[in-house]
Design a protein around this motif. Structure first.
Motif, mmCIF file in Angstrom:
data_model
loop_
_atom_site.group_PDB
_atom_site.id
_atom_site.type_symbol
_atom_site.label_atom_id
_atom_site.label_comp_id
_atom_site.label_asym_id
_atom_site.label_seq_id
_atom_site.Cartn_x
_atom_site.Cartn_y
_atom_site.Cartn_z
ATOM 1 N N ASP A 76 0.857 -0.993 0.050
ATOM 2 C CA ASP A 76 0.024 -0.075 -0.031
ATOM 3 C C ASP A 76 0.808 1.241 0.041
ATOM 4 O O ASP A 76 0.702 2.234 -0.448
ATOM 5 N N GLU A 118 2.123 1.686 -3.542
ATOM 6 C CA GLU A 118 0.988 2.216 -4.454
ATOM 7 C C GLU A 118 0.801 3.768 -4.205
ATOM 8 O O GLU A 118 0.927 4.434 -5.199
ATOM 9 N N ARG A 119 0.827 4.124 -3.079
ATOM 10 C CA ARG A 119 0.565 5.693 -2.724
ATOM 11 C C ARG A 119 1.797 6.425 -3.229
ATOM 12 O O ARG A 119 1.473 7.490 -3.780
#
Ligand code: B12
Length: 425
Positions: A219, A222-223
């Motif tokens: 995550d 991804e950010r």
């Protein structure tokens, strides 16, 4: 107080010593940013300039990886003879503290930021301790941007390097990273990274992210990748092979401007993979993996370790064939090396297979242990054969011409490696 932070030179006998393309030392620019403002700090990188031993620094901090250790000790001894206090830090002193202490007034084990601040204060009051070590891993929100001004004008072709995470969730037995940074995977706040990148964009659009494993927390990756997209960098970095199994993350990597990834392919043998501590990772074949990277417009700099226990004399040709058939963009073929502090070293020590502790030979270009599936001589000859063939014009011309953005880096890289390979012999 005057502080000189020093990078020892790499031997001209090895490939990195011959490669013209040098990176500035992020370890030392990071330490510089943790040095109090009233302390004068300079960086001397012996790979791009001469060390001025008679400049009279009060304190000298030397960074060292294992293959640089002998040179680092010579430099330390020279400065100490002239009355300066010498501090050693980095991977080698952290894993061989007693040895390092015999050439230094103090050593820093592990991450340097917090100990460095305390050490400077102790040096000012003339009460240096011998060993500085922070028990808890650094919270990366405490990191300040490295002081890149201290390496400006030194003739580096490329100064945009950045680190955004530390540690690695994997536990590969040959790797030094977990022994220094631990398995806890830590990330810098995304906004801090973006602020640093906006600043870097003024220097150049090319960027090298030095992290060992940029996708350790999906995550976060991804950010970060989404936030990087509008900045339109052309970046290179490291990623584990299993990235290719995650199509949506691959798309984000590509869209964020990645043109090249350094990927540990490590071995074509499943048995070797298990021994390394990487079981289950090879769900996709290495051939398909290269294709996937290429389909996303990403060039691959693969690393294949030579001399693992299940390697035989056939392994070299199998690796070369794979590289040529997949038209891989670049590759390095490090000889397995039992670095201090790694599980690999403990295993080979137990098996009585370590042949030398001469750190000059720990450059991944020399055999320092007794292999299982071949003799030392066969491993040395296989290494020579593979590099010579991979860096032949025949192979380079077959591999590099492709219609994607990686050519502008991999063209010069292959030519540069070829030239360094031939000169170092
Ligand atoms: C970028 C990089 C390179 C660059 C170097 C560029 C440069 N100028 O720094 C290049 C590509 C040239 C390179 C080459 C090699 N590398 Co390299 N490299 C890295 C990598 C990926 C990042 C280094 C980095 O910038 N880290 C970010 C900084 C902030 O962290 P740091 O360096 O660890 O510094 C911190 C602490 O160690 C400490 N510290 C460090 N120095 C000092 C000094 C003082 C005085 C103090 C107080 C503290 C301190 O404080 C810092 C802040 O916390 C690391 C892996 C890693 N995660 O670090 C491998 C790594 C350092 N490399 C490694 C190796 C083996 C090599 C090669 C031998 C591999 C090869 N055959 O290609 C060659 C060696 C070259 C030579 N001839 O000597 C090993 C070292 C193992 C060991 N025990 O020495 C590592 C750990 C990779 C690994 N997975 O095992 N490398």
């Amino acid at each position: 107080m005057k502080v000189n932070l020093v990078v020892p030179g790499w031997s001209p006998k090895n490939i990195w010593g011959q490669i013209k393309f040098k990176f500035p030392p992020l370890s030392l620019t990071t330490l510089a940013s943790f040095t109090p403002a009233d302390v004068e700090v300079v960086v001397t990188d012996e790979n791009v300039e001469e060390i001025k031993f008679d400049d009279g620094p009060d304190l000298v901090g030397i960074t060292t990886m294992t293959p640089q250790a002998n040179r680092a000790y010579q430099i330390a001894d020279e400065f100490r003879r002239r009355g300066a206090k010498v501090i050693l830090g980095g991977f080698h002193p952290s894993t061989m503290p007693q040895e390092a202490l015999s050439h230094a007034d103090a050593i820093v084990v592990g991450e340097g930021e917090a100990p460095w601040r305390n050490l400077i204060e102790d040096a000012r009051c003339r009460r240096l301790k011998q060993v500085y070590r922070e028990r808890l891993p650094l919270d990366l929100s405490q990191l300040k941007p490295p002081r890149r001004d201290v390496v400006r004008g030194k003739g580096y072709l490329f100064t945009n390097t950045i680190q955004v995470t530390r540690g690695c969730p994997l536990r590969c037995e040959f790797c030094s990273v977990t022994s220094l940074f631990g398995r806890s995977y830590r990330t810098k706040p995304i906004q801090a990274v973006i602020d640093e990148l906006v600043d870097l964009k003024r220097e150049s659009v090319f960027l090298f992210i030095v992290d060992d494993n940029l996708i350790g927390k999906r995550d976060y990756a991804e950010r970060l990748l989404r936030a990087m997209e509008p900045l339109r960098f052309k970046w290179a970095g490291h990623a584990p092979l299993h990235l290719v199994e995650d199509d949506s993350l691959m798309r984000l990597v590509s869209k964020s401007g990645c043109f090249a990834l350094f990927v540990g392919f490590e071995s074509l043998s499943r048995e070797n993979f298990s021994l390394m501590g990487k079981p289950g990772i090879m769900k996709i074949s290495p051939r398909d993996a290269v294709k996937k990277f290429h389909d996303h417009g990403i060039g691959v700099l693969a690393s294949f370790i030579l001399g693992y226990d299940y390697d035989t004399n056939d392994s070299f040709k199998r690796i070369l064939d794979l590289c040529n058939e997949t038209r891989i963009d670049g590759a390095i073929f490090p000889i397995l090396t039992p670095y201090p502090g790694t599980p690999l070293r403990k295993r080979l020590q137990k098996e009585g297979r370590i042949l030398t502790d001469n750190w000059d030979m720990y450059d991944m270009e020399h055999v320092t242990f007794r292999p299982k599936g071949m003799t030392v001589d066969e491993l040395e000859r296989g290494y020579e054969w593979l590099n010579t063939n991979f860096l032949s014009w025949d192979s380079i011309l077959k591999r590099i011409f492709k219609f994607h953005r990686s050519i502008q880096i991999f063209g010069p890289m292959n030519v540069g490696f070829r030239s360094a390979w031939r000169k170092r012999q």
